[in-house]
Design an enzyme around this catalytic site. Structure first.
Site, mmCIF file in Angstrom:
data_model
loop_
_atom_site.group_PDB
_atom_site.id
_atom_site.type_symbol
_atom_site.label_atom_id
_atom_site.label_comp_id
_atom_site.label_asym_id
_atom_site.label_seq_id
_atom_site.Cartn_x
_atom_site.Cartn_y
_atom_site.Cartn_z
ATOM 1 N N ASP A 1 -2.977 -29.934 -2.710
ATOM 2 C CA ASP A 1 -4.237 -30.053 -1.967
ATOM 3 C C ASP A 1 -4.954 -31.302 -2.478
ATOM 4 O OD1 ASP A 1 -4.654 -27.097 -0.640
ATOM 5 O OD2 ASP A 1 -3.526 -27.031 -2.499
ATOM 6 N N GLN B 1 -8.611 -31.826 -1.760
ATOM 7 C CA GLN B 1 -9.423 -30.859 -2.511
ATOM 8 C C GLN B 1 -9.652 -31.336 -3.944
ATOM 9 O OE1 GLN B 1 -9.084 -26.437 -2.256
ATOM 10 N NE2 GLN B 1 -7.789 -26.697 -4.041
ATOM 11 N N HIS C 1 1.029 -21.699 -8.170
ATOM 12 C CA HIS C 1 -0.077 -21.163 -8.960
ATOM 13 C C HIS C 1 0.347 -20.970 -10.423
ATOM 14 C CE1 HIS C 1 -1.154 -19.430 -4.864
ATOM 15 N NE2 HIS C 1 -2.277 -20.044 -5.186
ATOM 16 N N SER D 1 0.794 -20.133 -0.022
ATOM 17 C CA SER D 1 0.666 -18.731 0.374
ATOM 18 C C SER D 1 0.883 -18.600 1.877
ATOM 19 C CB SER D 1 -0.726 -18.206 0.013
ATOM 20 O OG SER D 1 -1.013 -18.485 -1.342
ATOM 21 N N ARG D 2 0.541 -19.635 2.622
ATOM 22 C CA ARG D 2 0.661 -19.584 4.088
ATOM 23 C C ARG D 2 2.111 -19.646 4.565
ATOM 24 N NH1 ARG D 2 -4.530 -22.555 3.898
ATOM 25 N NH2 ARG D 2 -6.021 -21.236 5.016
HETATM 26 P P1 AMP Z 1 -4.822 -21.710 -3.224
HETATM 27 O O1 AMP Z 1 -4.670 -20.315 -3.732
HETATM 28 O O2 AMP Z 1 -3.887 -22.060 -2.116
HETATM 29 O O3 AMP Z 1 -6.265 -22.058 -2.924
HETATM 30 O O4 AMP Z 1 -4.407 -22.686 -4.405
HETATM 31 C C1 AMP Z 1 -4.950 -22.549 -5.692
HETATM 32 C C2 AMP Z 1 -4.553 -23.738 -6.525
HETATM 33 O O5 AMP Z 1 -3.125 -23.822 -6.574
HETATM 34 C C3 AMP Z 1 -5.043 -25.074 -5.936
HETATM 35 O O6 AMP Z 1 -5.435 -25.942 -6.988
HETATM 36 C C4 AMP Z 1 -3.822 -25.600 -5.244
HETATM 37 O O7 AMP Z 1 -3.780 -27.008 -5.137
HETATM 38 C C5 AMP Z 1 -2.723 -25.110 -6.169
HETATM 39 N N1 AMP Z 1 -1.449 -25.057 -5.447
HETATM 40 C C6 AMP Z 1 -1.195 -24.395 -4.284
HETATM 41 N N2 AMP Z 1 0.083 -24.631 -3.892
HETATM 42 C C7 AMP Z 1 0.623 -25.464 -4.823
HETATM 43 C C8 AMP Z 1 1.904 -26.075 -4.981
HETATM 44 N N3 AMP Z 1 2.880 -25.896 -4.106
HETATM 45 N N4 AMP Z 1 2.094 -26.867 -6.049
HETATM 46 C C9 AMP Z 1 1.096 -27.091 -6.946
HETATM 47 N N5 AMP Z 1 -0.119 -26.533 -6.860
HETATM 48 C C10 AMP Z 1 -0.359 -25.733 -5.816
#
Ligand code: AMP
Length: 283
Positions: free
Chosen positions: A150, A153, A36, A186-187
């Protein structure tokens, strides 16, 4: 940094703070990690007013999925966002996002949302596209930043922006990984120590697929089999899919292909569903 919950307050603050800057939105579900933070930094480095939304969107979770146990810690997130010089942290409530309860208007992406992860999470990308469309309408950003972690997404969002003429620049950023290759998520906080060690198998499978391609393999099906065999080596891993996909359409590629392709895997490790991908140039 300002923390706002209501879209009217959000608009007022954006207009008051922006000056002649562009507005960047980084949509998230909170519980920040380095993945993030890199998105926040990329937005900051462009000189934009940075709005981060943190909203655990119920419509993208299916029955029996992990909505109730998804990790949350707003104080920790606010401190991390502040440290990264985020301008506004937007934390809307369910009442604000879904004032009539379940919406009647949904954004659906034919021929995109039902592929890859969508096959195993029916309704997930409908929830994602709908909430991102709402966030776009509330924030009215010039740019929005998404991680390639993602991949499906970001494809869904790019397509929606094009099809519905949102006029927003979608910026993609590469996947941020732990030292042992596990994609940050986060998971990952759900994993116990054995599962955490086993979870590296997803990235290993992608690397084995990449190695096969570097040895000259061009058949999607052969690369898929190499990735499946790798996942099968880990007893704690229950694979959902592994495959080679078109980077635009996300159609699975079974035969020979040249140019850029997406290698993607998804699997349960213990009770935690993980997924990962990498883009590869086949020449
Ligand atoms: P989330 O909170 O998991 O919905 O992710 C929010 C944003 O952070 C989304 O655009 C995800 O693709 C990005 N994101 C989550 N994990 C990663 C990661 N390991 N590397 C790059 N971007 C990430």
């Amino acid at each position: 940094m300002q923390i706002v919950q209501h879209p009217i307050q959000l608009r007022l603050n954006i207009e008051r703070l922006r000056g002649d800057r562009k507005v960047s939105l980084v949509p998230t579900m909170g519980f920040f990690h380095e993945g993030h933070l890199q998105l926040f930094r990329a937005a900051r480095e462009q000189g934009d007013l940075v709005v981060v939304s943190s909203y655990l969107n119920p419509t993208q979770f299916g029955l029996g999925e992990d909505l109730a146990r998804y990790p949350r810690d707003l104080n920790r997130d606010a401190a991390m966002a502040e440290e990264e010089r985020v301008d506004i942290l937007f934390t809307p409530t369910d009442d604000v996002m879904y004032p009539s309860g379940t919406p009647r208007t949904w954004v659906r992406l034919e021929n995109l949302e039902e592929k890859m992860c969508g096959r195993y999470r029916p309704g997930h990308f409908r929830g994602v596209a709908t909430v991102v469309a709402k966030l776009f309408n509330m924030v009215r950003p010039d740019r929005a930043h998404f991680g390639e972690k993602d991949f499906q997404q970001v494809r869904v969002v790019e397509q929606m922006v094009k099809d519905l003429a949102f006029g927003i620049e979608v910026v993609r950023l590469p996947t941020v990984r732990e030292n042992d290759g596990l994609a940050m998520s986060s998971r990952n906080s759900y994993l116990d120590s054995d599962e955490r060690a086993a979870a590296t198998i997803l990235h290993k499978a992608l690397l084995e697929g990449k190695c096969a391609a570097q040895r000259g393999e061009r058949s999607g099906n052969e690369i898929k089999e190499v990735m499946e065999a790798t996942l099968a080596r880990e007893p704690l891993c229950r694979p959902q899919y592994a495959g080679v996909y078109d980077v635009e359409t996300l159609d699975e590629i079974m035969g020979d292909r040249h140019g850029h392709v997406l290698l993607a895997v998804a699997a349960y490790v213990g009770h935690t569903r993980l997924f990962d991908n990498l883009v590869l140039a086949l020449n």
